[in-house]
Design a protein around this motif. Structure first.
Motif, PDB file in Angstrom:
ATOM      1  N   THR A 118       0.844  -1.203   0.000  1.00  0.00           N
ATOM      2  CA  THR A 118       0.000   0.000   0.000  1.00  0.00           C
ATOM      3  C   THR A 118       0.874   1.247   0.000  1.00  0.00           C
ATOM      4  O   THR A 118       0.584   2.230  -0.686  1.00  0.00           O
ATOM      5  CB  THR A 118      -0.929  -0.001   1.230  1.00  0.00           C
ATOM      6  N   TYR A 119       1.961   1.191   0.771  1.00  0.00           N
ATOM      7  CA  TYR A 119       2.890   2.321   0.800  1.00  0.00           C
ATOM      8  C   TYR A 119       3.455   2.577  -0.601  1.00  0.00           C
ATOM      9  O   TYR A 119       3.529   3.713  -1.067  1.00  0.00           O
ATOM     10  CB  TYR A 119       4.010   2.027   1.810  1.00  0.00           C
TER      11      TYR A 119
ATOM     12  N   ALA B 276       0.929   4.176  -2.737  1.00  0.00           N
ATOM     13  CA  ALA B 276       0.811   5.599  -2.385  1.00  0.00           C
ATOM     14  C   ALA B 276       1.945   6.399  -3.022  1.00  0.00           C
ATOM     15  O   ALA B 276       1.730   7.490  -3.551  1.00  0.00           O
ATOM     16  CB  ALA B 276       0.836   5.761  -0.874  1.00  0.00           C
TER      17      ALA B 276
ATOM     18  N   LEU C   7       1.626   9.424  -5.670  1.00  0.00           N
ATOM     19  CA  LEU C   7       2.252  10.740  -5.474  1.00  0.00           C
ATOM     20  C   LEU C   7       3.106  11.127  -6.681  1.00  0.00           C
ATOM     21  O   LEU C   7       3.088  12.267  -7.131  1.00  0.00           O
ATOM     22  CB  LEU C   7       3.134  10.729  -4.225  1.00  0.00           C
TER      23      LEU C   7
ATOM     24  N   ALA D  17      -3.506  20.159  -0.957  1.00  0.00           N
ATOM     25  CA  ALA D  17      -4.647  19.239  -0.908  1.00  0.00           C
ATOM     26  C   ALA D  17      -5.564  19.585   0.250  1.00  0.00           C
ATOM     27  O   ALA D  17      -5.097  19.855   1.355  1.00  0.00           O
ATOM     28  CB  ALA D  17      -4.145  17.817  -0.782  1.00  0.00           C
TER      29      ALA D  17
ATOM     30  N   GLU E  21      -8.084  17.425   1.114  1.00  0.00           N
ATOM     31  CA  GLU E  21      -8.329  16.126   1.755  1.00  0.00           C
ATOM     32  C   GLU E  21      -7.117  15.227   1.507  1.00  0.00           C
ATOM     33  O   GLU E  21      -6.552  15.262   0.416  1.00  0.00           O
ATOM     34  CB  GLU E  21      -9.543  15.434   1.124  1.00  0.00           C
ATOM     35  N   PRO E  22      -6.743  14.427   2.493  1.00  0.00           N
ATOM     36  CA  PRO E  22      -5.621  13.508   2.228  1.00  0.00           C
ATOM     37  C   PRO E  22      -6.042  12.397   1.272  1.00  0.00           C
ATOM     38  O   PRO E  22      -7.233  12.134   1.098  1.00  0.00           O
ATOM     39  CB  PRO E  22      -5.312  12.944   3.616  1.00  0.00           C
ATOM     40  N   LEU E  23      -5.055  11.789   0.677  1.00  0.00           N
ATOM     41  CA  LEU E  23      -5.313  10.646  -0.197  1.00  0.00           C
ATOM     42  C   LEU E  23      -5.322   9.402   0.688  1.00  0.00           C
ATOM     43  O   LEU E  23      -4.358   9.158   1.412  1.00  0.00           O
ATOM     44  CB  LEU E  23      -4.208  10.555  -1.249  1.00  0.00           C
ATOM     45  N   LYS E  24      -6.430   8.670   0.639  1.00  0.00           N
ATOM     46  CA  LYS E  24      -6.537   7.490   1.506  1.00  0.00           C
ATOM     47  C   LYS E  24      -6.523   6.229   0.661  1.00  0.00           C
ATOM     48  O   LYS E  24      -7.310   6.105  -0.280  1.00  0.00           O
ATOM     49  CB  LYS E  24      -7.817   7.555   2.332  1.00  0.00           C
ATOM     50  N   LEU E  25      -5.635   5.332   1.009  1.00  0.00           N
ATOM     51  CA  LEU E  25      -5.563   4.059   0.280  1.00  0.00           C
ATOM     52  C   LEU E  25      -5.919   2.923   1.215  1.00  0.00           C
ATOM     53  O   LEU E  25      -5.432   2.881   2.352  1.00  0.00           O
ATOM     54  CB  LEU E  25      -4.159   3.828  -0.274  1.00  0.00           C
ATOM     55  N   ASP E  26      -6.757   2.022   0.735  1.00  0.00           N
ATOM     56  CA  ASP E  26      -7.148   0.874   1.550  1.00  0.00           C
ATOM     57  C   ASP E  26      -6.019  -0.148   1.577  1.00  0.00           C
ATOM     58  O   ASP E  26      -5.438  -0.453   0.538  1.00  0.00           O
ATOM     59  CB  ASP E  26      -8.399   0.224   0.969  1.00  0.00           C
ATOM     60  N   ILE E  27      -5.733  -0.631   2.764  1.00  0.00           N
ATOM     61  CA  ILE E  27      -4.752  -1.722   2.865  1.00  0.00           C
ATOM     62  C   ILE E  27      -5.556  -3.009   2.701  1.00  0.00           C
ATOM     63  O   ILE E  27      -6.420  -3.318   3.526  1.00  0.00           O
ATOM     64  CB  ILE E  27      -4.026  -1.699   4.222  1.00  0.00           C
TER      65      ILE E  27
END
Lengths: 317, 360
Positions: B47-48, B51, B55, B166, B168-174
């Motif tokens: 996930t990292y 991300a 970016l 930004a 809102e932060p960018l949220k990624l599902d693990i």
């Protein structure tokens, strides 16, 4: 062995057995309750980052101010000289000025649209508007016209004709017909060969017969005949043959007295001067990578500031 | 060594072996050994990396968007041509150019007319920002994961440096490794609207919410929406919400020109601005999106301009059957569950005995 050691030793298996029993309980039992495992969420957590960014480009927006100031200089200069002379004088190391810089499909579309609209807007009748399409081979190359361009004309609403360029997404122009009608093409196909010889084919739609047909051609010049028949103003795309005019059905056009219309006796329509000029200002020595839908390519290009301005005509002494 | 010790030591070893074997069998049955040790950590690491990729994509998109918008801005003579239909909250007929003052002269933006000055050099920065945001959105919309659109506050510095902060932060599902795509369910949360505390279903990232958009509705409205989706699916279509609940802060930011659309700067006159965006100070009747009972909707896979007249008609039928009423001025805007406009429609239906699918 003492008694307390014995008790401790006996406790070890009890603890281990308890551990097995403990491990065998819990999630496995509740897991059985979920009978649709496919609908379970497969997300075990969320990873969050700040997606802020910074981008840089060696370009100065203040150039627009400079261009506007230079345009004011041109406008002052045009009070005594021609706009062409003033534009030629203004070129410097930073900017390259030009009167109009359309190329390819844009050139074909806007040249045709301007000619058509100007003719419609002229107030006189029983006259012709003529546009010679021949160009020198240098000009053909400069304007990127070594191709065939296909324009489609349709009427989205009354008094409007929309001209669209086939294969050039979003490139179109709206003509205001001022209520005029007549033999107006439904398709305009223009091509040039390397010697600068134009080949124009016009296609028409006959409302009374309900068929599409090709008009006489190929043509090398555009002629529009403005007429008034029975108090109705008409506008027809025609072909000249000797001293006569022929309509797209190849019939000689007659006047009110049923005699062939003689081109030599027809005046040119009086096109209103617009005094609005198309200007292009290219920033020299600066290029960026950009996409242009006209050529469908991503490549290095110099940005060209394109705008139009009304410039008052030179005052006669 | 004592005699008793000789007896106990082998006994303990035997018991230990039995217990460990038993433990192994139990754990094996639970499936805990199907994954190698550290797999969760790897999931997190993947996930990292996702991300980091996102970016990098955003940085590159910004770079190309800036170059493209400089080129297009010049081509348009420093004026931008953002259409009302491209702006989520446009309140009138779509496809109206709203940034041009004098129009074009055979493809060239007019700077001067005979009696009018049409070019304002002070708005060049703003026009670049509008174009940049549009280009950026089109890049971000193409990225496989859900990146918010219109999520940046821009600052343009001289010679040009554009900074996108930004909101809102960018949220990624693990995700668990065995499934590649996230299976998302709506999340329930409590929010405080002007009407009081409301239960909000947040369904961002689900099938019903457009990519890049943030979607939330009251539980009742969401239930009706699910019903509408069911009806749409029966007809082989799928619905897509591109604007739903807006907090008072979000609506105030839209109205106040703190969003990329820059309504306040483009329309300093409030009456003119109200044609495109609602004024949150005029209450929930004026701004139904703030109630969580209004949606801007279309069929999935189509933009507003791609929707045909038949599509809009079909959508209206589906939404009406599910319990929504449309706002007449907007083909895409529906309300339900007791908003002021919805109540008026229902009242009119009672009085006339006829279906009222849309109301002003």
């Amino acid at each position: 062995m003492e008694t307390k050691d014995l008790v401790l030793l006996m406790l070890i298996p009890i603890i281990l057995v308890s551990l097995v029993i403990y491990t065998d309980t819990g999630p496995a039992i509740t897991g059985a309750v979920v009978n649709e495992p496919a609908k379970e969420s497969n997300i075990i957590g969320t990873y969050s980052i700040n997606p802020s960014f910074k981008a840089k480009e060696k370009y100065d927006l203040d150039d627009y101010n400079k261009i506007k100031e230079l345009l004011d200089v041109i406008m002052s200069c045009a009070k005594q000289n021609s706009v062409e002379q003033c534009v030629a004088q203004i070129n410097d190391n930073e900017f390259a000025w030009q009167l109009g810089c359309d190329k390819g499909a844009e050139k074909v579309l806007y040249d045709f649209a301007e000619f058509f609209q100007d003719c419609i807007d002229s107030e006189d009748n029983n006259c012709i508007c003529t546009k010679n399409l021949e160009l020198s081979s240098e000009k053909i190359k400069e304007y990127g016209l070594l191709n065939t361009f296909d324009l489609i004309l349709n009427e989205p609403s009354q008094n409007k004709i929309k001209i669209e360029v086939l294969k050039s997404e979003g490139l179109s122009y709206g003509i205001n017909t001022n209520g005029l009608s007549g033999w107006i093409p439904s398709r305009y196909v223009l091509g040039y060969d390397s010697n600068g010889i134009p080949k124009l084919n016009l296609f028409f739609y006959d409302l009374s017969k309900g068929d599409d047909f090709k008009g006489p051609g190929p043509l090398t010049k555009l002629i529009i005949y403005k007429n008034n028949l029975n108090n109705i103003n008409t506008i027809d795309f025609v072909k000249q043959e000797n001293d006569n005019l022929k309509n797209p059905r190849d019939n000689i056009i007659m006047d009110k007295d049923n005699k062939p219309v003689e081109v030599s006796k027809l005046p040119n329509c009086n096109i209103k001067p617009k005094n609005t000029y198309k200007l292009c200002v290219m920033q020299k020595n600066y290029k960026i990578t950009a996409y242009d839908k006209l050529d469908g390519q991503v490549k290095e290009r110099s940005p060209v500031v394109k705008f139009a301005a009304y410039i008052a005509p030179a005052q006669n002494p | 060594m004592k005699k008793s010790s000789l007896f106990f030591m082998p006994l303990i070893v035997i018991i230990l072996i039995i217990v460990l074997v038993n433990l192994y069998i139990v754990l094996l049955e639970k499936g805990s050994f199907t994954k190698p040790i550290g797999s969760r950590q790897f999931d997190l690491f993947k996930t990292y990396l996702e991300a980091e990729k996102a970016l990098f994509f955003i940085d590159q998109s910004a770079k190309y968007s800036l170059q493209q918008s400089i080129y297009e801005l010049a081509k348009d003579g420093g004026l931008s041509e953002v259409y009302a239909s491209d702006v989520l909250t446009s309140r009138e007929t779509p496809f109206i150019p709203i940034a041009k003052k004098c129009g074009k002269f055979y493809g060239y933006s007019l700077w001067y007319e005979k009696d009018a000055v049409c070019f304002d050099e002070n708005k060049v920065k703003l026009n670049l920002e509008l174009l940049f945001n549009e280009r950026m959105n089109s890049y971000l919309d193409d990225y496989p994961i859900n990146i918010w659109l219109d999520n940046y506050k821009y600052e343009i510095r001289d010679s040009i440096e554009i900074i996108g902060r930004a909101k809102e932060p960018l949220k990624l599902d693990i995700l668990k490794d065995e499934r590649k795509e996230a299976v998302k369910k709506p999340i329930e949360e409590k929010i405080i609207t002007k009407e009081g505390i409301t239960e909000l279903k947040e369904f961002t990232g689900t099938e019903l919410c457009a990519k890049g958009s943030k979607c939330g509705l009251t539980a009742e409205a969401y239930q009706k929406l699910e019903e509408a989706q069911k009806l749409a699916k029966e007809k082989g279509k799928s619905l897509e919400i591109y604007s739903a609940y807006r907090s008072e802060e979000e609506q105030t930011a839209l109205w106040g020109g703190q969003t990329p659309e820059r309504y306040r700067q483009r329309f300093p006159n409030e009456e003119e601005r109200r044609k495109y965006v609602c004024n949150p100070n005029l209450g929930l009747g004026e701004c139904p999106h703030m109630t969580g009972k209004a949606v801007d909707i279309r069929f999935k896979g189509k933009s507003n301009s791609d929707m045909t007249v038949d599509d809009w008609k079909e959508l209206e039928k589906i939404m009406y059957t599910a319990g929504f009423r449309r706002y007449t001025a907007e083909l895409w805007h529906y309300e339900c569950c007791g908003t002021e406009r919805y109540n008026r429609a229902v009242q009119l239906e009672k009085e006339t005995g006829k279906e009222v699918r849309a109301i002003s």
